[in-house]
Design a protein around this motif. Structure first.
Motif, PDB file in Angstrom:
ATOM      1  N   ASN A 125      -5.170  -3.613  -7.146  1.00 34.31           N
ATOM      2  CA  ASN A 125      -3.741  -3.783  -7.372  1.00 34.31           C
ATOM      3  C   ASN A 125      -3.442  -4.522  -8.671  1.00 34.31           C
ATOM      4  N   THR A 181       2.283  -9.376  -0.936  1.00 38.00           N
ATOM      5  CA  THR A 181       1.772  -8.027  -0.682  1.00 38.00           C
ATOM      6  C   THR A 181       2.030  -7.498   0.730  1.00 38.00           C
ATOM      7  N   LYS A 219       0.825  -1.215   0.000  1.00 38.95           N
ATOM      8  CA  LYS A 219       0.000   0.000   0.000  1.00 38.95           C
ATOM      9  C   LYS A 219       0.858   1.263   0.000  1.00 38.95           C
ATOM     10  N   SER A 277     -10.652   0.322   5.633  1.00 36.16           N
ATOM     11  CA  SER A 277      -9.533  -0.587   5.386  1.00 36.16           C
ATOM     12  C   SER A 277      -9.669  -1.921   6.092  1.00 36.16           C
ATOM     13  N   THR A 278      -9.025  -2.936   5.489  1.00 35.62           N
ATOM     14  CA  THR A 278      -8.856  -4.201   6.193  1.00 35.62           C
ATOM     15  C   THR A 278      -7.525  -4.172   6.962  1.00 35.62           C
ATOM     16  N   ASN A 336      -4.096  -2.745   6.087  1.00 37.83           N
ATOM     17  CA  ASN A 336      -2.846  -2.254   5.503  1.00 37.83           C
ATOM     18  C   ASN A 336      -2.966  -0.849   4.933  1.00 37.83           C
ATOM     19  N   THR A 337      -4.077  -0.569   4.267  1.00 43.17           N
ATOM     20  CA  THR A 337      -4.253   0.782   3.727  1.00 43.17           C
ATOM     21  C   THR A 337      -4.236   1.796   4.864  1.00 43.17           C
ATOM     22  N   GLY A 344      -8.471  -8.656  -3.557  1.00 38.51           N
ATOM     23  CA  GLY A 344      -9.348  -8.226  -2.472  1.00 38.51           C
ATOM     24  C   GLY A 344     -10.329  -7.209  -3.023  1.00 38.51           C
ATOM     25  N   ASN A 345      -9.967  -5.929  -2.891  1.00 40.80           N
ATOM     26  CA  ASN A 345     -10.805  -4.883  -3.466  1.00 40.80           C
ATOM     27  C   ASN A 345     -10.532  -4.741  -4.966  1.00 40.80           C
ATOM     28  N   LEU A 346      -9.500  -5.439  -5.444  1.00 42.06           N
ATOM     29  CA  LEU A 346      -9.194  -5.660  -6.861  1.00 42.06           C
ATOM     30  C   LEU A 346      -8.614  -4.466  -7.609  1.00 42.06           C
TER      31      LEU A 346
HETATM   32  N1  F0G Z   1      -2.841  -8.276   0.040  1.00 41.26           N
HETATM   33  C1  F0G Z   1      -2.846  -7.505   1.132  1.00 41.26           C
HETATM   34  C2  F0G Z   1      -1.803  -7.763   2.165  1.00 41.26           C
HETATM   35  C3  F0G Z   1      -3.801  -6.468   1.282  1.00 41.26           C
HETATM   36  O1  F0G Z   1      -3.777  -5.694   2.359  1.00 41.26           O
HETATM   37  C4  F0G Z   1      -4.773  -6.300   0.268  1.00 41.26           C
HETATM   38  C5  F0G Z   1      -5.805  -5.271   0.390  1.00 41.26           C
HETATM   39  C6  F0G Z   1      -4.713  -7.135  -0.858  1.00 41.26           C
HETATM   40  C7  F0G Z   1      -3.742  -8.115  -0.935  1.00 41.26           C
HETATM   41  C8  F0G Z   1      -5.676  -7.007  -1.975  1.00 41.26           C
HETATM   42  O2  F0G Z   1      -5.371  -5.926  -2.819  1.00 41.26           O
HETATM   43  O3  F0G Z   1      -7.550  -4.773  -2.653  1.00 41.26           O
HETATM   44  O4  F0G Z   1      -5.936  -4.186  -4.438  1.00 41.26           O
HETATM   45  O5  F0G Z   1      -7.120  -6.378  -4.487  1.00 41.26           O
HETATM   46  N2  F0G Z   1      -5.978  -4.588   1.432  1.00 41.26           N
HETATM   47  C9  F0G Z   1      -6.880  -3.432   1.534  1.00 41.26           C
HETATM   48  C10 F0G Z   1      -6.675  -2.676   2.821  1.00 41.26           C
HETATM   49  C11 F0G Z   1      -8.229  -3.607   1.056  1.00 41.26           C
HETATM   50  O6  F0G Z   1      -7.607  -1.994   3.282  1.00 41.26           O
HETATM   51  O7  F0G Z   1      -5.572  -2.721   3.342  1.00 41.26           O
HETATM   52  P1  F0G Z   1      -6.566  -5.272  -3.662  1.00 41.26           P
END
Ligand code: F0G
Length: 455
Positions: A265, A398, A134, A157-158, A160-161, A261-263
């Motif tokens: 990246n 990630t 992030k 956020s979950t 990391n963001t 996740g939120n798709l």
């Molecule tokens: N991996 C990690 C470690 C993440 O924190 C996230 C998303 C993803 C993969 C998925 O990436 O959303 O772009 O498809 N985390 C977000 C957060 C949603 O709020 O930290 P993505």
């Protein structure tokens, strides 16, 4: 001084707007879809003098390498050293950086042996300043917020963001508002947001519920939204793709596997590879594939049922809390990139994720559970004949293993998975478990433990 060189194109109706006309929720006023940043100077239809100003590919490659030995912060950042491909700021003095990017690309010898893929690598985005990918997007979008004079930034956020946003806001002397689902994010991430000084609100809902509340908040208060619907985030998240291409001497790998996740990246990385090809930096793009947890798999279902034309939100359940998302904002962008690059979408079980995470840990690298879906997905792609072991594969790791140490400890103690989840993987999982041994302060006991372990 950078010029204002970008505009925004709606990914739904293709309407083009200037950045001043962006709505606070970053959605198109006409069709409600998300925007993408584009640079008119790169268009084949652009006026010749503009194109002539654009450096040639060899000059860019040389410049980017050269900047690594500069002592300037903007050159030491693995995002801003590529700033020629993300000219989103008017003034470089607005850059807020923690020296993100320039993350390692590790060969994975153990996973290579197990899968038969000799050219198997992990691009470790967990090695960023706040421990996740992030940071690359946050330096970009938060610099934009800084330049535009916002006092407050916000995200749902979950985990990391929110950690990344809070850190970069603190660096810039800005305030940050974090909405997280109560009890559903890893402690490491929650502690980061608090430590960096965010106003952290734990809402009694899930991630998707936090997004709904935040959309209303940004409509009613002058706070700048930093979720990945913000198209500037994705400009920063392009740079790991540039680093991967650079590491392979501008010969791109055959496959890139990304957690979903939120798709956002997957689409940011895809945008980068498509732009690099368009600009003549590389001559092809890798297949970009997305892997989701089985209990949080709306994209997988969408591809199965309608080839990505429709998406039905799900109620998300997975221990990989980073990707516990049922209604992903950027799913259409992800579908476009998977289709444009010839990639695939896969889902993996909780046991497959846990085993893959332990295997990445055993490489001496480690990652958080959400990142491990990539290795679990690779095994399935090989079994389905979608990836050939002779091909080069990069897994996008990630997040850092310390983000969710509770998960790791539960796994090694054998307390993570229920019997009905272990099924055929029970033996493989037991073989990777390394539970700490409790002994008296006695050398003989330690030597006995050593003997046993060596057998
Ligand atoms: N991996 C990690 C470690 C993440 O924190 C996230 C998303 C993803 C993969 C998925 O990436 O959303 O772009 O498809 N985390 C977000 C957060 C949603 O709020 O930290 P993505």
């Amino acid at each position: 001084m950078m010029q204002d060189t970008h505009q925004l194109r709606c990914t739904g109706c293709a309407r083009v707007i200037a950045h001043e006309d962006l709505k606070e929720n970053f959605r198109c006023a006409d069709c409600g879809e998300l925007y993408e940043v584009e640079y008119p100077a790169w268009s084949v239809r652009a006026a010749t003098p503009v194109r002539r100003n654009f450096p040639n590919p060899s000059a860019l490659r040389w410049l980017w390498k050269e900047r690594r030995s500069s002592s300037e912060l903007k050159d030491q950042s693995g995002v801003w050293r590529f700033r020629d491909l993300l000219p989103i700021l008017r003034d470089e003095a607005s850059i807020v950086s923690l020296r993100e990017g320039n993350t390692p690309l590790y060969h994975l010898p153990r996973a290579s042996r197990e899968t038969g893929v000799t050219g198997l690598y992990g691009k470790h985005q967990g090695m960023n300043p706040t421990g996740s990918f992030k940071d690359t997007g946050m330096t970009a979008a938060l610099s934009v917020a800084h330049e535009r004079g916002f006092a407050w930034v916000a995200c749902a956020s979950t985990g990391n963001t929110s950690a990344a946003m809070a850190a970069y806001a603190a660096r810039a002397g800005m305030r940050s508002l974090v909405l997280i689902p109560q009890g559903k994010i890893a402690w490491g991430k929650l502690s980061q947001a608090i430590d960096y000084g965010a106003l952290t609100c734990q809402l009694r809902t899930d991630f998707d519920g936090c997004v709904r509340v935040l959309n209303e908040v940004v409509r009613r208060a002058p706070v700048y939204l930093l979720n990945s619907v913000n198209p500037y985030r994705l400009e920063g998240q392009k740079t790991p793709a540039l680093e991967i291409a650079e590491a392979f001497d501008w010969q791109v790998p055959d496959h890139l596997i990304v957690p979903g996740g939120n798709l956002a990246n997957s689409s940011a990385l895809g945008k980068a590879f498509l732009e690099m090809k368009h600009l003549g930096l590389t001559d092809r793009v890798p297949k970009i594939s997305v892997v989701q947890a089985e209990g949080a798999n709306p994209l997988y279902r969408s591809i199965q049922s309608s080839d990505g034309r429709e998406l039905t939100p799900v109620e998300a359940h997975t221990r990989a809390s980073a990707i516990r998302i049922g209604n992903p904002a950027s799913w259409k962008k992800a579908v476009r990139i998977v289709h444009a690059t010839g990639g695939s979408v896969e889902q993996v079980t909780e046991a497959e994720i846990a085993l893959a995470k332990a295997e990445i840990g055993a490489e001496g690298i480690g990652c958080e559970p959400a990142s491990a879906v990539t290795l679990a997905g690779l095994k399935k792609f090989i079994a389905a004949g979608k990836i050939d072991p002779t091909e080069t594969v990069v897994l996008l790791l990630t997040g850092h293993t310390l983000k969710d140490s509770e998960y790791t400890i539960h796994y090694h103690r054998g307390e993570l998975l229920h019997d009905d989840e272990l099924t055929v993987l029970r033996a493989a999982i037991d073989a990777t478990r390394r539970n700490p041994v409790e002994l008296d302060a006695d050398p003989d006991q330690v030597l006995r433990a050593l003997e046993q372990a060596a057998q």
